[in-house]
Motif scaffolding. Structure first.
Motif, PDB file in Angstrom:
ATOM      1  N   LEU A  43       0.937  -1.109  -0.146  1.00 53.01           N
ATOM      2  CA  LEU A  43       0.006  -0.158   0.026  1.00 53.01           C
ATOM      3  C   LEU A  43       0.759   1.335   0.019  1.00 53.01           C
ATOM      4  CD1 LEU A  43      -2.598  -1.224   2.474  1.00 53.01           C
ATOM      5  CD2 LEU A  43      -2.705  -1.080  -0.012  1.00 53.01           C
ATOM      6  N   ALA A  44       1.979   1.412   0.664  1.00 54.79           N
ATOM      7  CA  ALA A  44       2.806   2.367   0.913  1.00 54.79           C
ATOM      8  C   ALA A  44       3.508   2.763  -0.925  1.00 54.79           C
ATOM      9  CB  ALA A  44       3.967   2.078   1.726  1.00 54.79           C
ATOM     10  N   ARG A  45       3.619   1.537  -1.591  1.00 54.84           N
ATOM     11  CA  ARG A  45       4.296   1.986  -2.758  1.00 54.84           C
ATOM     12  C   ARG A  45       3.496   2.456  -3.682  1.00 54.84           C
ATOM     13  NH1 ARG A  45       6.332  -3.518  -1.867  1.00 54.84           N
ATOM     14  NH2 ARG A  45       4.581  -4.502  -2.974  1.00 54.84           N
ATOM     15  N   LEU A  46       2.085   2.645  -3.530  1.00 53.81           N
ATOM     16  CA  LEU A  46       1.112   3.295  -4.169  1.00 53.81           C
ATOM     17  C   LEU A  46       1.295   5.008  -4.317  1.00 53.81           C
ATOM     18  CD1 LEU A  46      -1.988   1.630  -3.296  1.00 53.81           C
ATOM     19  CD2 LEU A  46      -0.639   1.153  -5.422  1.00 53.81           C
ATOM     20  N   PRO A  47       1.248   5.657  -5.420  1.00 52.64           N
ATOM     21  CA  PRO A  47       1.183   7.003  -5.458  1.00 52.64           C
ATOM     22  C   PRO A  47      -0.181   7.594  -4.510  1.00 52.64           C
ATOM     23  CG  PRO A  47       0.945   6.144  -7.631  1.00 52.64           C
ATOM     24  CD  PRO A  47       0.757   5.046  -6.638  1.00 52.64           C
ATOM     25  N   ALA A  48       0.535   8.844  -3.930  1.00 52.84           N
ATOM     26  CA  ALA A  48      -0.574   9.178  -2.801  1.00 52.84           C
ATOM     27  C   ALA A  48      -1.937   9.454  -3.305  1.00 52.84           C
ATOM     28  CB  ALA A  48       0.170  10.752  -2.321  1.00 52.84           C
ATOM     29  N   ARG A  54      -9.053   3.425  -5.264  1.00 52.33           N
ATOM     30  CA  ARG A  54      -9.231   1.895  -5.670  1.00 52.33           C
ATOM     31  C   ARG A  54      -8.464   0.956  -5.217  1.00 52.33           C
ATOM     32  NH1 ARG A  54      -7.091   2.171 -11.709  1.00 52.33           N
ATOM     33  NH2 ARG A  54      -5.348   3.275 -11.441  1.00 52.33           N
ATOM     34  N   CYS A  55      -8.887  -0.256  -5.241  1.00 52.84           N
ATOM     35  CA  CYS A  55      -8.077  -1.391  -4.677  1.00 52.84           C
ATOM     36  C   CYS A  55      -7.255  -2.014  -5.426  1.00 52.84           C
ATOM     37  CB  CYS A  55      -9.028  -2.736  -4.139  1.00 52.84           C
ATOM     38  SG  CYS A  55     -10.288  -2.004  -3.113  1.00 52.84           S
ATOM     39  N   ILE A  56      -5.947  -2.568  -4.678  1.00 55.03           N
ATOM     40  CA  ILE A  56      -5.061  -3.177  -5.437  1.00 55.03           C
ATOM     41  C   ILE A  56      -5.241  -4.646  -5.623  1.00 55.03           C
ATOM     42  CG2 ILE A  56      -3.310  -1.737  -4.680  1.00 55.03           C
ATOM     43  CD1 ILE A  56      -2.359  -3.905  -2.771  1.00 55.03           C
ATOM     44  N   CYS A  57      -4.676  -5.463  -6.663  1.00 54.74           N
ATOM     45  CA  CYS A  57      -5.178  -6.646  -6.945  1.00 54.74           C
ATOM     46  C   CYS A  57      -4.325  -7.807  -5.920  1.00 54.74           C
ATOM     47  CB  CYS A  57      -4.594  -6.957  -8.309  1.00 54.74           C
ATOM     48  SG  CYS A  57      -2.706  -7.059  -8.548  1.00 54.74           S
ATOM     49  N   PRO A  58      -4.797  -9.001  -5.757  1.00 58.02           N
ATOM     50  CA  PRO A  58      -4.085  -9.874  -4.912  1.00 58.02           C
ATOM     51  C   PRO A  58      -2.500  -9.816  -5.129  1.00 58.02           C
ATOM     52  CG  PRO A  58      -6.012 -10.872  -5.694  1.00 58.02           C
ATOM     53  CD  PRO A  58      -5.938  -9.625  -6.457  1.00 58.02           C
ATOM     54  N   VAL A  59      -1.954 -10.283  -6.465  1.00 58.18           N
ATOM     55  CA  VAL A  59      -0.874 -10.257  -6.899  1.00 58.18           C
ATOM     56  C   VAL A  59       0.065  -9.017  -6.123  1.00 58.18           C
ATOM     57  CG1 VAL A  59       0.973 -10.251  -8.243  1.00 58.18           C
ATOM     58  CG2 VAL A  59      -1.094 -11.561  -8.768  1.00 58.18           C
ATOM     59  N   CYS A  60      -0.286  -7.682  -6.058  1.00 58.80           N
ATOM     60  CA  CYS A  60       0.255  -6.477  -5.815  1.00 58.80           C
ATOM     61  C   CYS A  60       0.072  -6.570  -4.187  1.00 58.80           C
ATOM     62  CB  CYS A  60      -0.365  -5.421  -6.396  1.00 58.80           C
ATOM     63  SG  CYS A  60       0.062  -5.146  -8.255  1.00 58.80           S
ATOM     64  N   ALA A  61      -0.866  -7.133  -3.637  1.00 57.66           N
ATOM     65  CA  ALA A  61      -1.013  -6.995  -2.263  1.00 57.66           C
ATOM     66  C   ALA A  61      -0.084  -7.820  -1.492  1.00 57.66           C
ATOM     67  CB  ALA A  61      -2.369  -7.348  -2.012  1.00 57.66           C
ATOM     68  N   ARG A  62       0.514  -8.618  -2.053  1.00 57.27           N
ATOM     69  CA  ARG A  62       1.663  -9.690  -1.360  1.00 57.27           C
ATOM     70  C   ARG A  62       2.850  -8.876  -1.007  1.00 57.27           C
ATOM     71  NH1 ARG A  62       1.518 -14.249  -5.927  1.00 57.27           N
ATOM     72  NH2 ARG A  62      -0.415 -15.184  -5.508  1.00 57.27           N
ATOM     73  N   PRO A  63       3.490  -9.239   0.162  1.00 57.63           N
ATOM     74  CA  PRO A  63       4.973  -8.504   0.483  1.00 57.63           C
ATOM     75  C   PRO A  63       5.923  -8.661  -0.768  1.00 57.63           C
ATOM     76  CG  PRO A  63       4.392 -10.091   2.254  1.00 57.63           C
ATOM     77  CD  PRO A  63       3.197 -10.124   0.939  1.00 57.63           C
ATOM     78  N   SER A  64       6.805  -7.713  -0.920  1.00 58.23           N
ATOM     79  CA  SER A  64       7.720  -7.729  -2.010  1.00 58.23           C
ATOM     80  C   SER A  64       8.769  -8.859  -1.282  1.00 58.23           C
ATOM     81  CB  SER A  64       8.364  -6.498  -2.047  1.00 58.23           C
ATOM     82  OG  SER A  64       9.506  -6.480  -2.872  1.00 58.23           O
ATOM     83  N   GLU A  65       9.276  -9.904  -2.280  1.00 57.29           N
ATOM     84  CA  GLU A  65      10.277 -10.710  -1.881  1.00 57.29           C
ATOM     85  C   GLU A  65      11.534 -10.190  -1.770  1.00 57.29           C
ATOM     86  OE1 GLU A  65      10.041 -14.462  -4.124  1.00 57.29           O
ATOM     87  OE2 GLU A  65       7.809 -14.261  -4.445  1.00 57.29           O
ATOM     88  N   SER A  66      11.746  -8.919  -2.400  1.00 55.69           N
ATOM     89  CA  SER A  66      13.000  -8.285  -2.439  1.00 55.69           C
ATOM     90  C   SER A  66      13.175  -7.425  -1.048  1.00 55.69           C
ATOM     91  CB  SER A  66      13.229  -7.068  -3.642  1.00 55.69           C
ATOM     92  OG  SER A  66      12.176  -6.322  -3.462  1.00 55.69           O
ATOM     93  N   ALA A  67      12.007  -7.393  -0.445  1.00 53.06           N
ATOM     94  CA  ALA A  67      12.163  -6.905   0.881  1.00 53.06           C
ATOM     95  C   ALA A  67      12.681  -7.890   1.994  1.00 53.06           C
ATOM     96  CB  ALA A  67      10.997  -6.162   1.220  1.00 53.06           C
ATOM     97  N   GLY A  68      12.809  -9.004   1.646  1.00 51.51           N
ATOM     98  CA  GLY A  68      13.201 -10.050   2.607  1.00 51.51           C
ATOM     99  C   GLY A  68      11.983 -10.784   3.245  1.00 51.51           C
ATOM    100  N   ALA A  69      10.701 -10.389   2.677  1.00 50.11           N
ATOM    101  CA  ALA A  69       9.449 -11.021   3.334  1.00 50.11           C
ATOM    102  C   ALA A  69       9.420 -12.362   2.542  1.00 50.11           C
ATOM    103  CB  ALA A  69       8.281  -9.987   3.079  1.00 50.11           C
ATOM    104  N   ALA A  70       8.754 -13.427   3.307  1.00 50.59           N
ATOM    105  CA  ALA A  70       8.183 -14.537   2.867  1.00 50.59           C
ATOM    106  C   ALA A  70       7.165 -14.449   1.904  1.00 50.59           C
ATOM    107  CB  ALA A  70       7.968 -15.431   3.872  1.00 50.59           C
ATOM    108  N   PRO A  71       7.290 -15.208   0.715  1.00 54.55           N
ATOM    109  CA  PRO A  71       6.281 -15.113  -0.293  1.00 54.55           C
ATOM    110  C   PRO A  71       4.934 -15.515   0.342  1.00 54.55           C
ATOM    111  CG  PRO A  71       8.069 -16.598  -1.126  1.00 54.55           C
ATOM    112  CD  PRO A  71       8.217 -16.220   0.381  1.00 54.55           C
ATOM    113  N   ALA A  72       3.685 -14.769  -0.215  1.00 53.45           N
ATOM    114  CA  ALA A  72       2.535 -15.107   0.321  1.00 53.45           C
ATOM    115  C   ALA A  72       2.119 -16.518  -0.308  1.00 53.45           C
ATOM    116  CB  ALA A  72       1.796 -13.857  -0.200  1.00 53.45           C
ATOM    117  N   ALA A  73       1.081 -17.053   0.532  1.00 51.83           N
ATOM    118  CA  ALA A  73       0.591 -18.263  -0.148  1.00 51.83           C
ATOM    119  C   ALA A  73      -0.142 -18.111  -1.342  1.00 51.83           C
ATOM    120  CB  ALA A  73      -0.556 -19.038   0.980  1.00 51.83           C
ATOM    121  N   PRO A  74      -0.175 -19.144  -2.261  1.00 46.47           N
ATOM    122  CA  PRO A  74      -1.156 -18.789  -3.395  1.00 46.47           C
ATOM    123  C   PRO A  74      -2.415 -18.543  -3.194  1.00 46.47           C
ATOM    124  CG  PRO A  74       0.313 -20.954  -3.426  1.00 46.47           C
ATOM    125  CD  PRO A  74       0.567 -20.500  -2.113  1.00 46.47           C
ATOM    126  N   LEU A  75      -3.176 -17.762  -3.952  1.00 42.92           N
ATOM    127  CA  LEU A  75      -4.490 -17.423  -3.750  1.00 42.92           C
ATOM    128  C   LEU A  75      -5.492 -18.512  -4.396  1.00 42.92           C
ATOM    129  CD1 LEU A  75      -4.400 -13.514  -4.349  1.00 42.92           C
ATOM    130  CD2 LEU A  75      -4.347 -14.764  -2.306  1.00 42.92           C
TER     131      LEU A  75
END
Length: 75
Positions: A43-48, A54-75
């Motif tokens: 959400l913070a990556r979205l332009p102000a 409007r809502c983001i999609c399930p793919v974009c709602a996942r944590p960024s793997e480059s940020a060191g977060a674990a990948p989200a479970a498949p939807l």
């Protein structure tokens, strides 16, 4: 006065369908976001000007793997 964004079904991050039940006129409790965690960093990556419009999609709602977060479970 806030007017709805003309493309409420499109993800503001990638432009793909956001699969939002509310934008589709369906029951909000049936929306994917009610059952799947949304990454605060995503959400913070979205332009102000897009936040809360409007809502983001399930793919974009996942944590960024480059940020060191674990990948989200498949939807």
């Amino acid at each position: 006065m806030n007017t709805p964004h003309p493309e409420t079904n499109a993800c503001p991050a990638c432009g793909q369908p956001n699969q939002c039940a509310v934008a589709a006129g369906a029951d909000p409790q049936g929306c994917w976001c009610m059952h799947t965690p949304v990454s605060p960093a995503a959400l913070a990556r979205l332009p102000a000007q897009e936040r809360g419009q409007r809502c983001i999609c399930p793919v974009c709602a996942r944590p960024s793997e480059s940020a060191g977060a674990a990948p989200a479970a498949p939807l």
